[in-house]
Write an enzyme that holds these catalytic residues in place. Sequence first.
Site, PDB file in Angstrom:
ATOM      1  N   LYS A   1      -0.671  -1.692   6.228  1.00 24.06           N
ATOM      2  CA  LYS A   1      -1.933  -2.103   5.885  1.00 24.06           C
ATOM      3  C   LYS A   1      -2.596  -2.183   7.469  1.00 24.06           C
ATOM      4  O   LYS A   1      -3.805  -2.097   7.284  1.00 24.06           O
ATOM      5  CB  LYS A   1      -1.716  -3.577   5.323  1.00 24.06           C
ATOM      6  CG  LYS A   1      -1.242  -3.545   3.813  1.00 24.06           C
ATOM      7  CD  LYS A   1      -1.499  -5.151   3.205  1.00 24.06           C
ATOM      8  CE  LYS A   1      -1.409  -5.170   1.905  1.00 24.06           C
ATOM      9  NZ  LYS A   1      -2.172  -4.106   1.231  1.00 24.06           N
TER      10      LYS A   1
ATOM     11  N   GLU B   1      -5.621 -12.212   6.807  1.00 22.51           N
ATOM     12  CA  GLU B   1      -7.159 -11.710   6.166  1.00 22.51           C
ATOM     13  C   GLU B   1      -7.456 -12.940   5.587  1.00 22.51           C
ATOM     14  O   GLU B   1      -7.020 -13.767   5.168  1.00 22.51           O
ATOM     15  CB  GLU B   1      -6.869 -10.824   4.934  1.00 22.51           C
ATOM     16  CG  GLU B   1      -6.413  -9.399   5.181  1.00 22.51           C
ATOM     17  CD  GLU B   1      -6.772  -8.324   4.049  1.00 22.51           C
ATOM     18  OE1 GLU B   1      -6.452  -8.997   3.112  1.00 22.51           O
ATOM     19  OE2 GLU B   1      -6.294  -7.241   4.089  1.00 22.51           O
TER      20      GLU B   1
ATOM     21  N   HIS C   1      -0.016  -9.639 -10.430  1.00 23.15           N
ATOM     22  CA  HIS C   1      -0.189  -8.305  -9.777  1.00 23.15           C
ATOM     23  C   HIS C   1       0.149  -7.197 -10.412  1.00 23.15           C
ATOM     24  O   HIS C   1      -0.081  -6.251 -10.108  1.00 23.15           O
ATOM     25  CB  HIS C   1       0.694  -8.401  -8.139  1.00 23.15           C
ATOM     26  CG  HIS C   1      -0.088  -9.433  -7.546  1.00 23.15           C
ATOM     27  ND1 HIS C   1      -1.260  -9.733  -7.095  1.00 23.15           N
ATOM     28  CD2 HIS C   1       0.645 -10.645  -6.981  1.00 23.15           C
ATOM     29  CE1 HIS C   1      -1.382 -10.608  -6.200  1.00 23.15           C
ATOM     30  NE2 HIS C   1      -0.391 -11.458  -6.494  1.00 23.15           N
TER      31      HIS C   1
ATOM     32  N   ARG D   1      -1.800   8.481  -4.616  1.00 24.96           N
ATOM     33  CA  ARG D   1      -1.054   8.915  -5.815  1.00 24.96           C
ATOM     34  C   ARG D   1      -1.911   8.941  -6.969  1.00 24.96           C
ATOM     35  O   ARG D   1      -2.947   8.352  -6.843  1.00 24.96           O
ATOM     36  CB  ARG D   1       0.157   8.144  -6.053  1.00 24.96           C
ATOM     37  CG  ARG D   1      -0.148   6.565  -6.526  1.00 24.96           C
ATOM     38  CD  ARG D   1       1.036   5.854  -7.155  1.00 24.96           C
ATOM     39  NE  ARG D   1       0.585   4.660  -7.512  1.00 24.96           N
ATOM     40  CZ  ARG D   1       0.132   3.658  -7.081  1.00 24.96           C
ATOM     41  NH1 ARG D   1       0.209   3.526  -5.710  1.00 24.96           N
ATOM     42  NH2 ARG D   1      -0.437   2.525  -7.802  1.00 24.96           N
TER      43      ARG D   1
END
Length: 449
Positions: free
Chosen positions: A116, A200, A235, A292
């Site tokens: 990230k 963040e 999630h 992917r």
Amino acid sequence: MLSKLLIANRGEIAVRVIRTAKSLGYRTVAVYSEADANSLHVDMADEAVCIGPAQVSASYLNAEAILDAAQKTGADCIHPGYGFLSENAAFAEACQAAGLVFVGPPAGAIELMGSKRRSKIAMQEAGVPVVPGYEGNNASDEELTSAAADVGYPLMIKASAGGGGRGMRLVQNESELADNIKRARSEAKQAFGDDELILEKAVIEPRHVEIQVFADRHGNAVYLGERDCSVQRRHQKVVEEAPSPFVTPELRAAMGEAAVKAALACQYEGAGTVEFLVDKDRNFYFLEMNTRLQVEHPVTELITGQDLVAWQLAVAEGQPLPLAQDQIQLQGHAIEVRLYAEDPAMEFTPQTGTLHQFSPAAGDGIRFDTGVRSGDDVTPHYDPMLAKVIAWGSNRDEARRRLVRALDDTAIFGVTTNRYFLSRIISNDVFGKGEATTAFLQQHFRDDP
Ligand SMILES: Nc1ncc2cc(-c3cccc4ccccc34)c(N3CC[C@@H](N)C3)nc2n1
Ligand SMILES: [Ca+2]
């Protein structure tokens, strides 16, 4: 020209890839664990090789056994599907080293997007909007603590090696920071073997909108519209749709162009998905890039009329992209749900058993991607997804009606599934108005949090 494709996966995605490969004239090689000896993807392939026992570490994650199967059968290319080794840079390199074409992006792009921290720095340099925050190199607890004051609250602490919501902690105010940094650090170390953290600013009640991108080896890159994956549970995506009811044509072009910039910035090749958070004012921010083909790619296929696995194979052969940007047209609306062997009344505990009957619905606008058949045993070894049920309509309401009917018309006996939970979501009026954000399930399906 490539001629024999080994599919290093199982279940519905292996069946789906084999179907396209065979239609294009490739010979196909399936790999399977002992538990999957009688499964559909094994029957469908021209050849099949047992790569080990049921547990994934000894079979579907066993790169050596997979490469050995490719060598033994004379396969010249490998499709990793999703999950398992699909975003493993070392596996992509091992395929190349063994003289096999990896049907996916270069290892360097997989590597970059697996961090990230590094991917956000690369995106900022490429002019892609990212969530404001702090991505210092190897930031210590002290550095993060002082950086947090500049980021502001509420903020997210994220594991740089994390993804898909894993290794993420919401911090409401300064008093909670130190303790959350410590916990995030040890969780990241434990889960990913890498305790690098970033900060963040928290985007409030965002939508999760992702752009399908494709790049070839000749410098071309295009986007194929967006997918809205805001309806998530812990999630895990529950519903995915294309186009997003929240995205305007202007926003679509802006996000698509940003996603293409992201692909070009990392010399991407093949299928990729650039994930964004979109806030209520339609500002969008780069979250991560998935290197992917994703579970939810069928909704993009249905509104563009393109076979994305055929595109992947064309790019792997060094061909240019089949279409230029101005030739990509979006038509109608597609919605996908993931049919799981799990019991919503039991905290979604995975279910096992024998599928005494499993008869997919069929009909106008219904697509049913599955890797199971009547008589199959649902075992605890693998992800309990039984199928993806996708409906296309000329508009969103027609797609919704068709999807509810498809769920109702599917006959399943022997294993408990989440089918009624899914049809309640699709029938829900907030969902029906296209107003579902990532908070939707928490707000409207409390009993199934
Ligand atoms: N800076 C910032 N602010 C808000 C966020 C909100 C989400 C998010 C997105 C979608 C569903 C969620 C459900 C619970 C908690 C968070 C989410 C989020 N992610 C990252 C992975 C994705 N699956 C969830 N990252 C966020 N990051
Ligand atoms: Ca990801």
